[in-house]
Scaffold this active site. Sequence first.
Site, mmCIF file in Angstrom:
data_model
loop_
_atom_site.group_PDB
_atom_site.id
_atom_site.type_symbol
_atom_site.label_atom_id
_atom_site.label_comp_id
_atom_site.label_asym_id
_atom_site.label_seq_id
_atom_site.Cartn_x
_atom_site.Cartn_y
_atom_site.Cartn_z
ATOM 1 N N MET A 30 0.839 -1.687 -0.483
ATOM 2 C CA MET A 30 -0.193 -0.296 -0.277
ATOM 3 C C MET A 30 0.628 1.246 -0.314
ATOM 4 O O MET A 30 0.880 1.768 0.501
ATOM 5 C CB MET A 30 -0.680 0.143 1.305
ATOM 6 C CG MET A 30 -2.055 -1.244 0.712
ATOM 7 S SD MET A 30 -3.628 -1.198 2.142
ATOM 8 C CE MET A 30 -2.503 -0.808 3.466
ATOM 9 N N GLY A 36 11.675 -3.047 4.937
ATOM 10 C CA GLY A 36 10.799 -3.960 5.099
ATOM 11 C C GLY A 36 10.149 -4.757 3.518
ATOM 12 O O GLY A 36 10.590 -5.269 3.490
ATOM 13 N N HIS A 37 10.187 -3.404 2.739
ATOM 14 C CA HIS A 37 9.413 -3.817 1.468
ATOM 15 C C HIS A 37 10.193 -4.139 0.504
ATOM 16 O O HIS A 37 10.566 -4.798 -0.091
ATOM 17 C CB HIS A 37 7.835 -3.031 0.763
ATOM 18 C CG HIS A 37 7.419 -2.379 1.695
ATOM 19 N ND1 HIS A 37 6.903 -0.832 2.645
ATOM 20 C CD2 HIS A 37 6.605 -3.164 2.070
ATOM 21 C CE1 HIS A 37 5.326 -0.929 2.654
ATOM 22 N NE2 HIS A 37 5.251 -2.160 2.588
ATOM 23 N N GLN A 61 -10.293 -2.369 2.909
ATOM 24 C CA GLN A 61 -9.772 -3.170 3.879
ATOM 25 C C GLN A 61 -9.763 -2.604 5.315
ATOM 26 O O GLN A 61 -9.395 -3.015 6.036
ATOM 27 C CB GLN A 61 -8.167 -4.217 2.993
ATOM 28 C CG GLN A 61 -7.211 -3.178 3.610
ATOM 29 C CD GLN A 61 -5.871 -3.521 2.922
ATOM 30 O OE1 GLN A 61 -6.186 -3.826 1.689
ATOM 31 N NE2 GLN A 61 -5.248 -4.079 3.802
ATOM 32 N N GLU A 150 6.011 -10.693 7.453
ATOM 33 C CA GLU A 150 5.493 -12.013 8.263
ATOM 34 C C GLU A 150 5.303 -10.734 9.976
ATOM 35 O O GLU A 150 4.351 -11.369 10.919
ATOM 36 C CB GLU A 150 6.772 -12.509 8.972
ATOM 37 C CG GLU A 150 6.590 -14.104 8.392
ATOM 38 C CD GLU A 150 7.826 -14.973 8.806
ATOM 39 O OE1 GLU A 150 8.537 -14.814 9.961
ATOM 40 O OE2 GLU A 150 7.905 -16.009 8.088
ATOM 41 N N ASP A 152 2.067 -9.022 9.365
ATOM 42 C CA ASP A 152 1.140 -9.267 9.327
ATOM 43 C C ASP A 152 1.034 -10.672 9.199
ATOM 44 O O ASP A 152 0.749 -11.239 7.910
ATOM 45 C CB ASP A 152 0.358 -8.303 7.809
ATOM 46 C CG ASP A 152 0.734 -6.889 8.293
ATOM 47 O OD1 ASP A 152 0.497 -6.280 8.510
ATOM 48 O OD2 ASP A 152 1.529 -6.755 7.491
ATOM 49 N N MET A 186 9.310 -2.919 11.227
ATOM 50 C CA MET A 186 8.720 -1.502 10.708
ATOM 51 C C MET A 186 7.262 -1.246 9.963
ATOM 52 O O MET A 186 6.903 -2.745 9.468
ATOM 53 C CB MET A 186 10.442 -1.801 8.879
ATOM 54 C CG MET A 186 11.190 -1.317 9.413
ATOM 55 S SD MET A 186 12.511 -0.907 8.805
ATOM 56 C CE MET A 186 13.891 -0.987 8.875
ATOM 57 N N SER A 187 6.682 0.131 9.765
ATOM 58 C CA SER A 187 5.302 0.344 9.047
ATOM 59 C C SER A 187 5.152 0.889 8.825
ATOM 60 O O SER A 187 5.615 2.339 9.127
ATOM 61 C CB SER A 187 4.418 -0.013 10.386
ATOM 62 O OG SER A 187 2.923 -0.324 10.243
HETATM 63 O O1 PAF Z 1 -0.168 -5.979 2.961
HETATM 64 C C1 PAF Z 1 -0.075 -4.539 2.758
HETATM 65 O O2 PAF Z 1 0.195 -4.029 2.917
HETATM 66 C C2 PAF Z 1 -2.029 -5.023 2.105
HETATM 67 O O3 PAF Z 1 -2.952 -5.364 2.710
HETATM 68 C C3 PAF Z 1 -2.372 -5.860 0.731
HETATM 69 C C4 PAF Z 1 -1.560 -7.181 0.958
HETATM 70 C C5 PAF Z 1 -1.235 -4.882 -0.013
HETATM 71 C C6 PAF Z 1 -3.345 -5.682 0.409
HETATM 72 O O4 PAF Z 1 -4.061 -4.676 -0.048
#
Ligand code: PAF
Length: 282
Positions: A30, A36-37, A61, A150, A152, A186-187
């Site tokens: 997102m 982390g990404h 979501q 992980e 999430d 990290m978030s």
């Molecule tokens: O983890 C996230 O960033 C979101 O939940 C995802 C998997 C991209 C779905 O919108």
Amino acid sequence: MLLFNTQRELVSHLNSISNEKTSIGFVPTMGALHQGHLSLLEESLKHNSINVISIFVNPTQFNNAEDLAKYPKTLDADIEKIKSVSDAIIVFAPSVDDIYEGKTISQHFDYDGLENQMEGKFRPGHFDGVGTIVKRLFEIVKPNNAYFGEKDFQQLQIVKKLVSKYKIPVNVVGCPIYRETNGLAMSSRNERLTQEERKKAAIIYKTISQAKKLFALKSAKEVTDFVVREFKKQSDFELEYFQIADEATLLPCTRKTKGKKYRAFIAVFVNKIRLIDTISLN
Ligand code: PAF
């Protein structure tokens, strides 16, 4: 680096470059990218010849309008970060209309009960929204491998369930949590914390690490009571839940059973910003 804003253009490009010898790696995000990404992208690059990242703040979501409105949007900075990993990564940043075509609603999913615990309990409809977008993105990108953090962990288990129930031919790969030097996971939401809050939020990882040590000696209930007491002492933090659960079913651990893998899950509010973390216990 190629950037596509519509599924039509992305699909047409992927069709033109993929064949039976190529492998597509996919990192759904997102945005508001952090290390982390980027580590998910690096993992994807190691194993695939075509690599795609999506940047899409999925409205279905979010069960809290303020959380959605305040979700950081930093596309230009994200693109620079992606380029620093590799110029060959394909970026997919569609609009809400392109994805939902005027019907911004979720499909309902049954994940065999995984959705009824923790995030699912406290964020009603959240995993319907996640399932809707992840399934949609998998249909568009058609990846061979998809990479999820992980942090999430519940989402990771749910995505694995989704692909097995819907027989979606993608290998879902879980990747380790990236932490700041003080231990904070990290978030993208960390962007909304002040420097002071970011520093203080180290308490989350510190407490679950203590919980891990305690779990070797004490029951799940005693460990949970300890965590609840620790957060009562913290006036800046509000504990939403702490749960010790079976890693496979995500059901709460009532009595430790030999051979089962357990994990602690936590959600905490810091000045209305919701942070989650998790740690494997054995
Ligand atoms: O983890 C996230 O960033 C979101 O939940 C995802 C998997 C991209 C779905 O919108």
